[in-house]
Design an enzyme around this catalytic site. Structure first.
Site, PDB file in Angstrom:
ATOM      1  N   ARG A  17       3.704   4.509  17.769  1.00  0.00           N
ATOM      2  CA  ARG A  17       2.305   4.971  17.828  1.00  0.00           C
ATOM      3  C   ARG A  17       1.607   4.438  19.068  1.00  0.00           C
ATOM      4  O   ARG A  17       0.866   5.155  19.752  1.00  0.00           O
ATOM      5  CB  ARG A  17       1.564   4.546  16.562  1.00  0.00           C
ATOM      6  CG  ARG A  17       2.097   5.214  15.311  1.00  0.00           C
ATOM      7  CD  ARG A  17       1.377   4.740  14.058  1.00  0.00           C
ATOM      8  NE  ARG A  17       2.046   5.248  12.860  1.00  0.00           N
ATOM      9  CZ  ARG A  17       1.451   5.476  11.697  1.00  0.00           C
ATOM     10  NH1 ARG A  17       0.173   5.247  11.560  1.00  0.00           N
ATOM     11  NH2 ARG A  17       2.137   5.936  10.676  1.00  0.00           N
ATOM     12  N   ARG A  67      -7.531   8.885   4.298  1.00  0.00           N
ATOM     13  CA  ARG A  67      -8.583   7.887   4.017  1.00  0.00           C
ATOM     14  C   ARG A  67      -9.314   7.505   5.306  1.00  0.00           C
ATOM     15  O   ARG A  67     -10.551   7.493   5.361  1.00  0.00           O
ATOM     16  CB  ARG A  67      -7.941   6.644   3.387  1.00  0.00           C
ATOM     17  CG  ARG A  67      -8.858   5.429   3.297  1.00  0.00           C
ATOM     18  CD  ARG A  67      -8.085   4.207   2.829  1.00  0.00           C
ATOM     19  NE  ARG A  67      -7.002   3.856   3.741  1.00  0.00           N
ATOM     20  CZ  ARG A  67      -7.141   3.112   4.836  1.00  0.00           C
ATOM     21  NH1 ARG A  67      -8.331   2.652   5.166  1.00  0.00           N
ATOM     22  NH2 ARG A  67      -6.101   2.844   5.600  1.00  0.00           N
ATOM     23  N   ARG A  68      -8.532   7.205   6.347  1.00  0.00           N
ATOM     24  CA  ARG A  68      -9.148   6.822   7.623  1.00  0.00           C
ATOM     25  C   ARG A  68      -9.931   7.987   8.225  1.00  0.00           C
ATOM     26  O   ARG A  68     -11.014   7.802   8.768  1.00  0.00           O
ATOM     27  CB  ARG A  68      -8.073   6.354   8.601  1.00  0.00           C
ATOM     28  CG  ARG A  68      -7.496   4.985   8.263  1.00  0.00           C
ATOM     29  CD  ARG A  68      -6.308   4.655   9.141  1.00  0.00           C
ATOM     30  NE  ARG A  68      -5.808   3.312   8.879  1.00  0.00           N
ATOM     31  CZ  ARG A  68      -4.554   2.933   9.075  1.00  0.00           C
ATOM     32  NH1 ARG A  68      -3.660   3.810   9.528  1.00  0.00           N
ATOM     33  NH2 ARG A  68      -4.173   1.692   8.828  1.00  0.00           N
ATOM     34  N   ARG A  81       2.256  10.054  13.783  1.00  0.00           N
ATOM     35  CA  ARG A  81       3.361   9.533  12.990  1.00  0.00           C
ATOM     36  C   ARG A  81       4.162   8.530  13.798  1.00  0.00           C
ATOM     37  O   ARG A  81       4.009   8.410  15.000  1.00  0.00           O
ATOM     38  CB  ARG A  81       4.284  10.682  12.552  1.00  0.00           C
ATOM     39  CG  ARG A  81       3.682  11.638  11.533  1.00  0.00           C
ATOM     40  CD  ARG A  81       3.522  11.031  10.145  1.00  0.00           C
ATOM     41  NE  ARG A  81       4.712  10.303   9.699  1.00  0.00           N
ATOM     42  CZ  ARG A  81       5.781  10.852   9.143  1.00  0.00           C
ATOM     43  NH1 ARG A  81       5.831  12.154   8.963  1.00  0.00           N
ATOM     44  NH2 ARG A  81       6.801  10.110   8.762  1.00  0.00           N
ATOM     45  N   CYS A 134      -0.601   7.976  -1.685  1.00  0.00           N
ATOM     46  CA  CYS A 134      -0.920   7.509  -0.333  1.00  0.00           C
ATOM     47  C   CYS A 134      -1.810   8.488   0.422  1.00  0.00           C
ATOM     48  O   CYS A 134      -2.506   8.105   1.358  1.00  0.00           O
ATOM     49  CB  CYS A 134       0.368   7.290   0.455  1.00  0.00           C
ATOM     50  SG  CYS A 134       1.466   6.085  -0.304  1.00  0.00           S
ATOM     51  N   LYS A 149       0.823  -1.222   0.000  1.00  0.00           N
ATOM     52  CA  LYS A 149       0.000   0.000   0.000  1.00  0.00           C
ATOM     53  C   LYS A 149       0.857   1.273   0.000  1.00  0.00           C
ATOM     54  O   LYS A 149       0.368   2.346  -0.333  1.00  0.00           O
ATOM     55  CB  LYS A 149      -0.954   0.006   1.191  1.00  0.00           C
ATOM     56  CG  LYS A 149      -0.311   0.177   2.556  1.00  0.00           C
ATOM     57  CD  LYS A 149      -1.355   0.121   3.660  1.00  0.00           C
ATOM     58  CE  LYS A 149      -0.749   0.263   5.040  1.00  0.00           C
ATOM     59  NZ  LYS A 149      -0.157   1.567   5.311  1.00  0.00           N
ATOM     60  N   ASP A 150       2.151   1.157   0.381  1.00  0.00           N
ATOM     61  CA  ASP A 150       3.030   2.330   0.389  1.00  0.00           C
ATOM     62  C   ASP A 150       3.611   2.658  -0.976  1.00  0.00           C
ATOM     63  O   ASP A 150       4.219   3.718  -1.157  1.00  0.00           O
ATOM     64  CB  ASP A 150       4.197   2.107   1.365  1.00  0.00           C
ATOM     65  CG  ASP A 150       3.750   2.081   2.821  1.00  0.00           C
ATOM     66  OD1 ASP A 150       2.679   2.655   3.104  1.00  0.00           O
ATOM     67  OD2 ASP A 150       4.456   1.490   3.647  1.00  0.00           O
TER      68      ASP A 150
END
Length: 526
Positions: free
Chosen positions: A155, A131-132, A149, A244, A79-80
């Site tokens: 996190r 997106r989230r 980040r 992204c 996905k990156d």
């Protein structure tokens, strides 16, 4: 073959991914070692991801080392990756897909199970993903989304330090690291509720394009089925010319021989996303069809009728109003209780209570039941789940699909050799009960009845949504469809009414506000 050098970032998750690839290669007799490389995304920690220059800020340095020949393989979270590869490089193989769901980690004193996602009102949620953010705010407008980040462990530590009330992570990464997160409340958000990033949960194995021998070797660890599914997701991203930071989710899976594809796209992280669901036999041309549905000049319904009242802050209402679609919501039936006092007999020795409607939930709890301590709850879908939460209970089983047959089969496996109470409408079709195994004990509890209204007014809406077979009977007792009117039916039993009438209809994937929004957005008006 010579010993390969695998290039990887140095985070725990990146190292897990590289070692996983190394172990997979060992299974086919190929030796490899790791080389750790720092990327721009690792070095710049004081900016939001969407403020970083260019694309591929977690991949660029790895790709440069690959092109220079200092490594043979680069392993990435798929996905990156940017949608276009640097000249001279190619993706030779992809891994099997890990769980693509999202995981919401919540500080235990910030939990409120009566609310969607179990988050207290106004909770501060950490995520760096547009997106989230767009999809979370669509589900809960009261949340405060703050930038987050760092790698997975960083996190989680920020949550421990109470910099946030909750954080949102990809479940795949947490699963792979096998972390102990028992100190937090964990809420898994299914892929059908919060649509993941294209290729989320998949590893990409990148090599030099001219390394044909290595390409052939890597086919031994390549997952062709996953490659096919993420191919449509990545193509949608490419056609939108997104990176992204685009508020785009796209998820494809093959189920019972058909491809099911969900898409969510917003203009910005602060805008309400439009969602779309397709179930198709072939993926050919599908990405183009998906993108065409988001054309700003496409004609959408001007007015939608639905056979129930729609609240002011309802997800479905907000989804339609975002697209300037008028809603005509009115119920064509009335419901009445038929039980005023609950006999304690019904609650003795039960293991599960299953609700097939919001009305079932509401009428059951009006009886003020004294529940067994360890009773579990099953619900037909997210609408019933939300109703159950309002009474302080979280569902242990939620039907994912709008197909009641699939829900019944899944639930039947879960409750074998147990006792299940079914509070229900008097005229229920008993679809779930009929699917249970003989060794499952069913306690039937009719608690309300449905009465059809008379003399229902005709609607001139472009799309008509019917929420139950009773509402279909009520409307068509006095009315006919106008030419060009489209029909959406919630649930198989409602759909069967239209089959009996010879009327074409759309069946949403899920029988809730999100599923309805997907269905309306997918309808073309001529």
């Amino acid at each position: 073959m010579k010993k390969l050098i695998i290039g990887t970032r140095g985070s725990d998750l990146a190292l897990w991914q590289a070692n996983y690839t190394k172990d997979k290669l060992a299974e086919i007799g190929v030796e490899a070692e790791l080389k750790i490389i720092k990327t721009q995304g690792d070095k710049i920690l004081n900016l939001r991801l969407d403020k970083l220059e260019g694309k591929g800020f977690f991949t660029k340095e790895l790709e440069e080392e690959l092109l220079s020949g200092s490594i043979d393989i680069a392993v990435h979270s798929h996905k990156d990756l940017p949608t276009t590869h640097p000249a001279g490089l190619t993706i030779a193989a992809v891994s099997e897909r890990e769980d693509a769901s999202e995981l919401l980690l919540i500080l235990k004193d910030c939990v409120d199970v009566t609310q969607k996602l179990s988050l207290k009102t106004g909770a501060q949620v950490g995520t760096s993903s547009n997106r989230r953010k767009a999809q979370l705010l669509a589900l809960r407008t009261d949340l405060n989304i703050e930038d987050l980040r760092g790698n997975v462990n960083t996190r989680i530590q920020k949550l421990r330090d109470e910099n946030y009330d909750a954080i949102l992570l990809a479940k795949a990464g947490v699963n792979r690291l096998n972390l102990d997160l028992s100190e937090f409340h964990m809420e898994v958000i299914d892929t059908t509720e919060l649509i993941p990033a294209p290729a989320q949960g998949v590893l990409a194995i990148q090599i030099r394009e001219n390394d044909h021998e290595l390409y052939d070797v890597l086919q031994g660890i390549h997952d062709a089925d996953t490659a096919e599914e993420i191919g449509v997701e990545r193509k949608v991203l490419n056609l939108f010319e997104g990176g992204c930071h685009m508020p785009l989710g796209c998820y494809c899976k093959k189920e019972n021989g058909k491809y099911e594809v969900w898409t969510s796209k917003a203009l910005t992280a602060d805008d309400f996303p439009n969602r779309l669901f397709f179930r198709v036999d072939s993926l050919e041309g599908l990405a183009e069809k998906i993108v065409a549905k988001y054309d700003k000049d496409r004609k959408l319904p001007a007015r939608v009728f639905i056979s129930r009242e729609i609240g002011e802050h309802n997800y479905f209402r907000r989804a339609l109003e975002t697209n300037h679609i008028e809603i005509e919501g009115r119920s064509l039936i009335r419901t009445f209780p038929i039980v005023n006092v609950l006999d304690p007999f019904y609650l003795k020795h039960i293991n599960w209570i299953f609700f097939s409607s919001r009305n079932g939930v509401e009428y059951f709890f009006k009886l003020k039941p004294v529940l067994p301590k360890h009773v579990k709850f099953g619900v037909v879908g997210r609408g019933s789940e939300d109703a159950l939460r309002k009474h302080g209970h979280k569902a242990d089983y939620v039907g994912e699909s709008g197909d009641i047959t699939e829900v019944a089969e899944d639930f039947a496996v879960l409750v074998r050799n147990q006792t299940v109470l079914f509070p229900r409408a008097q005229d229920s079709l008993l679809s779930i009960q009929k699917s249970l195994a003989e060794d499952t004990k069913v306690i039937d509890l009719p608690i309300y009845e449905t009465v059809i209204e008379e003399n229902i007014d005709h609607t001139y809406a472009d799309v008509l949504i019917f929420t139950s077979p009773s509402n279909v009977e009520a409307y068509f007792a006095d009315n006919l469809l106008d030419p060009g009117q489209k029909v959406i039916a919630i649930g198989n039993s409602t759909g069967k009414k239209f089959e009996e009438m010879g009327v074409e209809y759309v069946l949403p994937y899920s029988p809730d506000e999100i599923g309805l929004a997907e269905a309306v957005f997918g309808i073309d008006i001529k």
